[in-house]
Design a protein around this motif. Structure first.
Motif, short mmCIF file in Angstrom:
data_model
loop_
_atom_site.label_atom_id
_atom_site.label_comp_id
_atom_site.label_asym_id
_atom_site.label_seq_id
_atom_site.Cartn_x
_atom_site.Cartn_y
_atom_site.Cartn_z
N ARG A 313 -17.11 10.56 -57.73
CA ARG A 313 -18.20 9.87 -58.43
C ARG A 313 -18.18 8.36 -58.24
O ARG A 313 -19.22 7.74 -58.00
CB ARG A 313 -18.16 10.20 -59.92
N GLU A 314 -16.99 7.80 -58.35
CA GLU A 314 -16.90 6.34 -58.25
C GLU A 314 -17.40 5.86 -56.88
O GLU A 314 -18.19 4.92 -56.79
CB GLU A 314 -15.45 5.94 -58.47
N THR A 315 -16.93 6.54 -55.81
CA THR A 315 -17.37 6.15 -54.47
C THR A 315 -18.88 6.37 -54.31
O THR A 315 -19.56 5.59 -53.66
CB THR A 315 -16.60 6.95 -53.40
N ALA A 316 -19.40 7.43 -54.94
CA ALA A 316 -20.83 7.69 -54.86
C ALA A 316 -21.63 6.58 -55.54
O ALA A 316 -22.64 6.11 -55.02
CB ALA A 316 -21.15 9.05 -55.48
N GLU A 317 -21.15 6.14 -56.70
CA GLU A 317 -21.84 5.04 -57.40
C GLU A 317 -21.87 3.79 -56.54
O GLU A 317 -22.89 3.11 -56.41
CB GLU A 317 -21.14 4.74 -58.73
N GLY B 17 -10.17 1.38 -56.42
CA GLY B 17 -11.18 2.05 -55.59
C GLY B 17 -10.56 3.08 -54.66
O GLY B 17 -9.48 2.86 -54.11
N ASN B 18 -11.28 4.20 -54.48
CA ASN B 18 -10.83 5.22 -53.52
C ASN B 18 -11.42 4.93 -52.14
O ASN B 18 -12.42 4.22 -52.04
CB ASN B 18 -11.31 6.60 -53.96
N ASP B 19 -10.81 5.49 -51.11
CA ASP B 19 -11.36 5.44 -49.75
C ASP B 19 -11.61 4.02 -49.26
O ASP B 19 -12.62 3.74 -48.62
CB ASP B 19 -12.68 6.24 -49.65
N ILE B 20 -10.74 3.10 -49.60
CA ILE B 20 -10.91 1.73 -49.08
C ILE B 20 -10.45 1.74 -47.62
O ILE B 20 -9.30 2.00 -47.31
CB ILE B 20 -10.11 0.72 -49.92
N ASP B 21 -11.42 1.52 -46.72
CA ASP B 21 -11.15 1.69 -45.30
C ASP B 21 -10.67 0.39 -44.66
O ASP B 21 -10.77 -0.68 -45.27
CB ASP B 21 -12.41 2.21 -44.60
N GLY B 68 1.60 -12.03 -56.46
CA GLY B 68 1.79 -10.58 -56.34
C GLY B 68 2.18 -10.17 -54.92
O GLY B 68 1.58 -10.63 -53.95
N ASN B 69 3.18 -9.34 -54.79
CA ASN B 69 3.59 -8.87 -53.46
C ASN B 69 3.54 -7.36 -53.34
O ASN B 69 3.70 -6.80 -52.26
CB ASN B 69 5.01 -9.37 -53.13
N ILE B 70 3.31 -6.68 -54.47
CA ILE B 70 3.25 -5.22 -54.41
C ILE B 70 1.82 -4.77 -54.69
O ILE B 70 1.31 -4.90 -55.80
CB ILE B 70 4.24 -4.59 -55.41
N LEU B 71 1.18 -4.29 -53.66
CA LEU B 71 -0.23 -3.89 -53.75
C LEU B 71 -0.31 -2.52 -54.41
O LEU B 71 0.45 -1.62 -54.07
CB LEU B 71 -0.82 -3.86 -52.34
N ILE B 72 -1.25 -2.37 -55.35
CA ILE B 72 -1.41 -1.09 -56.05
C ILE B 72 -2.82 -0.58 -55.82
O ILE B 72 -3.79 -1.28 -56.11
CB ILE B 72 -1.14 -1.25 -57.56
N VAL B 73 -2.93 0.63 -55.26
CA VAL B 73 -4.24 1.14 -54.84
C VAL B 73 -4.42 2.59 -55.28
O VAL B 73 -3.47 3.22 -55.75
CB VAL B 73 -4.39 1.05 -53.30
N ASN B 74 -5.62 3.11 -55.09
CA ASN B 74 -5.91 4.49 -55.49
C ASN B 74 -5.82 5.46 -54.31
O ASN B 74 -4.85 5.43 -53.57
CB ASN B 74 -7.24 4.56 -56.22
N LYS B 75 -6.87 6.27 -54.12
CA LYS B 75 -6.77 7.37 -53.14
C LYS B 75 -7.23 7.00 -51.72
O LYS B 75 -8.17 6.24 -51.56
CB LYS B 75 -7.66 8.54 -53.59
N ASN B 76 -6.59 7.61 -50.73
CA ASN B 76 -7.01 7.52 -49.33
C ASN B 76 -7.14 6.08 -48.86
O ASN B 76 -8.06 5.74 -48.13
CB ASN B 76 -8.33 8.28 -49.14
N PHE B 77 -6.23 5.26 -49.29
CA PHE B 77 -6.28 3.85 -48.91
C PHE B 77 -5.97 3.69 -47.42
O PHE B 77 -5.09 4.34 -46.88
CB PHE B 77 -5.25 3.06 -49.74
N GLY B 78 -6.73 2.82 -46.75
CA GLY B 78 -6.47 2.54 -45.34
C GLY B 78 -7.08 3.55 -44.39
O GLY B 78 -6.66 3.66 -43.23
N CYS B 79 -8.10 4.29 -44.84
CA CYS B 79 -8.73 5.24 -43.93
C CYS B 79 -9.54 4.49 -42.88
O CYS B 79 -9.78 3.30 -43.00
CB CYS B 79 -9.60 6.22 -44.70
N GLY B 80 -9.97 5.21 -41.84
CA GLY B 80 -10.77 4.58 -40.80
C GLY B 80 -9.95 4.23 -39.59
O GLY B 80 -9.14 5.03 -39.13
#
Ligand code: SF4
Lengths: 464, 205
Positions: A313-317, B17-21, B68-80
């Motif tokens: 959902r978040e990515t869709a928004e 954020g998810n899917d950050i490419d 800050g030196n430790i990056l904190i991210v969600n899902k599928n980080f670095g795709c593409g």
């Protein structure tokens, strides 16, 4: 237990196990381009190391080359500097280089196959994620980072962990106006952009067997968009016929073919997972969002956020905000500003033929900028021989020289501002086509041609 | 030089954020370079700056996370794309480790060969860590690869990473070149048994 192609090739190329627990894998073909290699050659210099197998290493230029005029020096000083770097590195290390003075220059994933460098049973690496394209020949081919480019240059090997293998079977026949691009967009839409992480994808089934090599390459090309670093198709007569007589193909085809047949997946091979798609249900696909998984059939509407799984959902928004599209909006009829036919997904001769078939006798809609960029000089020559260039220019398309062009923002072909582009490339990420606010909708080359002449997203089947 | 990365500590910098490419981590137009030097200033460029150059709301612009030196991210980080320019630019910005829910494979591999741990945690743990860091950016965050754990403030949670990357980072053998070259004879022996290397090799024209 009977083996699949992936594991057969992996075993054949395993040098040994490393202390990290990874396998050391021999790489049979190393392809090099100008963007991800200069830092690797620099590391060689710093460590005083040589290229171990220069005769298995081939370089070209594609990402940064302008496609309107290719005279040197390039207007862009940074691009010129990168050009000089790869010329110098290829020369110093005795690597075959298909530069701008070669008749074989082109996008690295287009020229490898057309020169016959890409062959079944090989391991292939390149500092580019779309290296998976070469898997269409029954090779294991994967994209690597620059430090790994260094490793392949000096040792012809890589430290790798063996992935699992998922067989994706496309059974039945594709309908009129439905192409391999639609198949892979549908696969990614269903399995997700990270559904393939940790997997190699084997594409099989009657719909795949019926495809020519170009179509197979488009599918394997976008494995990476589905999260799978490797995608492949078992080699068959279509593969062998394609390779026969190409400049770097084996002279002794009988001997080569025997090996190639032996490397294909056994009939009852084991897989870690199997997924089946029904080819008849696949429509021409269009992406509406900011990753390649956000795609629907051209007769459908964009999804309602509430109907999506939570994690999407978040990515869709974010996608709706960036694309300036609405939920539940029909994708057909969305107006476009730019039409781009090209990229390592869809810039081969059959792609251009399909697009020309739609463009023939029609005109690019007012206000639309449309360009056709062949993937290689060889494709360019062939298209001119067939008169495709004439069909395109008569219709108001620009006909360009070979390169990556508007697939990504490293050469003068870029979107401006909020422009929306119907594109036959593989990535619709924010900023991908050069404008941070630009918008990309991915589709097959025939669909791009249809959008170009109608000025809006159009079901290509209405024009055939 | 001690190359072991068994323990990494410092403070966090969350990027939600998810899917950050990788096109968002380092837009392609900044890859026109022949060295990785200087890429740090372009990390997340288009997410951090509007087209007129004004700064946008992004944690890489946020004074509170400056160290800050430790990056904190969600899902599928670095795709593409496979561009190592992405982790290189993060690294040159000052990032020495990444904690996330999941990573694209090539990105994680690139991190590993650069000596940057990219560790996975559950959605819940990542959310807690992000919120904790957002509330107090100075909170100590420490990754312990031996224990496979992250500690922040008084909290602790488990993390995972591929065994091979973990071993290499702990023992300081993540720079793979020397390890690969050590097997010179075995490489030659492998080449000698591969049909296309001997029977019908590509001829250099
Ligand atoms: S055409 Fe696009 S995806 Fe393919 S190699 Fe060039 S930039 Fe990469």
């Amino acid at each position: 237990m009977r083996a699949n192609l992936f594991n057969k090739i992996w075993d054949l190329h395993t040098v040994g196990q490393l202390s990290s627990g990874q396998d050391q894998l021999f790489i049979g073909l190393h392809l090099v381009h100008e963007v991800t290699s200069p830092q690797a050659f620099q590391m060689l210099k710093e460590r005083d190391l040589a290229v171990r197998h220069p005769e298995r290493t081939f370089a070209t230029v594609d990402h940064i080359v302008p496609t309107s005029t290719q005279t040197r020096p390039f207007a862009d000083a940074l691009a010129e500097k990168m050009m000089q770097a790869i010329e110098k590195n290829a020369d110093e290390h005795d690597i075959s280089f298909f530069g701008l003075d070669s008749q074989n220059q082109g996008i690295v994933h287009v020229i490898g196959p057309e020169l016959g460098l890409t062959q079944p049973g090989m391991t292939i690496a390149c500092g580019d994620s779309h290296t998976s394209t070469h898997g269409a020949f029954g090779a294991i081919a994967f994209g690597i980072g620059t430090s790994q480019v260094r490793d392949v240059l000096v040792s012809q090997t890589l430290a790798m962990s063996r992935p699992r293998v998922r067989r994706i079977s496309i059974d039945g026949a594709l309908g009129q106006g439905v192409y391999s691009k639609d198949v892979i967009l549908r696969i990614i839409a269903e399995l997700g952009v990270n559904g393939g992480i940790g997997y190699a994808y084997e594409f099989s089934g009657t719909a795949i067997r019926a495809m020519n090599m170009e179509a197979r390459m488009s599918i394997c090309n976008m494995s990476i968009e589905g999260g799978a670093r490797v995608g492949y198709i078992n080699p068959d007569d279509v593969t062998f016929e394609y390779l026969d007589g190409r400049p770097y193909a084996p002279k002794d085809m009988a001997r080569a073919t025997a090996f190639w047949q032996s490397i294909a997946s056994d009939d009852d091979a084991d897989y870690d997972d199997i997924v089946v798609f029904d080819a008849d249900t696949i429509e021409p696909m269009v992406t509406w969002g900011i990753n390649p998984g956000q795609a629907v059939g051209v007769t459908k509407t964009t999804p309602e956020i509430a109907a999506l799984p939570n994690e999407e959902r978040e990515t869709a928004e974010q996608a709706y905000r960036h694309m300036d599209l609405e939920e539940a909006q029909p994708v057909g009829g969305i107006p476009i500003d730019v039409a781009f036919i090209g990229s390592c997904t869809n810039s081969r001769i059959t792609d251009l033929r399909e697009a020309a078939h739609i463009a023939r006798g029609r005109r690019v809609a007012n206000g639309v900028k449309a360009l056709v960029v062949p993937g290689s000089r060889q494709v360019h020559r062939q298209a001119v021989e067939e008169g495709l260039d004439k069909i395109f220019t008569d219709a108001g398309f620009e006909w360009r020289a070979a390169g990556c062009s508007m697939c990504l923002a490293m050469n003068p072909d870029q979107l401006q501002g909020r422009e929306i582009c119907a594109s036959s490339s593989n990535r619709n990420f924010i900023g991908r086509q050069g404008s941070p606010t630009g918008r990309t909708m991915l589709m097959s080359p025939a669909m791009v041609a249809a959008a170009a002449v109608k000025g809006e997203i159009t079901d290509v089947r209405e024009l055939q | 030089m001690d190359l072991s990365r068994a323990q990494i500590s410092g403070t966090g910098i969350p990027v939600r954020g998810n899917d950050i490419d990788t096109d968002r981590i380092i837009p392609a137009r900044f890859m026109k370079c022949v060295t990785f030097e200087g890429l740090g200033e372009y990390a997340f460029h288009d997410e951090r700056f509007a087209e007129d150059g004004s700064a946008k709301d992004h944690s890489f612009n946020d004074e509170r996370y400056r160290n800050g030196n430790i990056l904190i991210v969600n899902k599928n980080f670095g795709c593409g794309s496979s561009r190592e320019h992405a982790p290189q630019s993060l690294n040159r910005f000052g990032i020495t480790a990444v904690i996330g829910e999941s990573f694209a494979e090539i990105f994680a591999g690139n991190c590993a060969v650069m000596g940057i741990p990219a560790v996975r945690a559950t959605e819940n743990d990542v959310q807690q860590l992000m919120s904790g860091v957002e509330k107090d950016p100075s909170v100590d965050v420490a990754i312990d690869l031996e224990e496979q754990a992250v500690r922040f403030g008084t909290e602790q949670f488990a993390v995972t990473l591929p065994d091979s990357a973990r071993k290499a980072l702990i023992s300081g053998t993540w720079d793979t070149t020397a390890m690969l070259l050590a097997n010179d004879a075995a490489i030659a022996a492998t080449a000698a048994r591969i049909p296309y290397m001997v029977d019908f090799a590509v001829s250099k024209s």
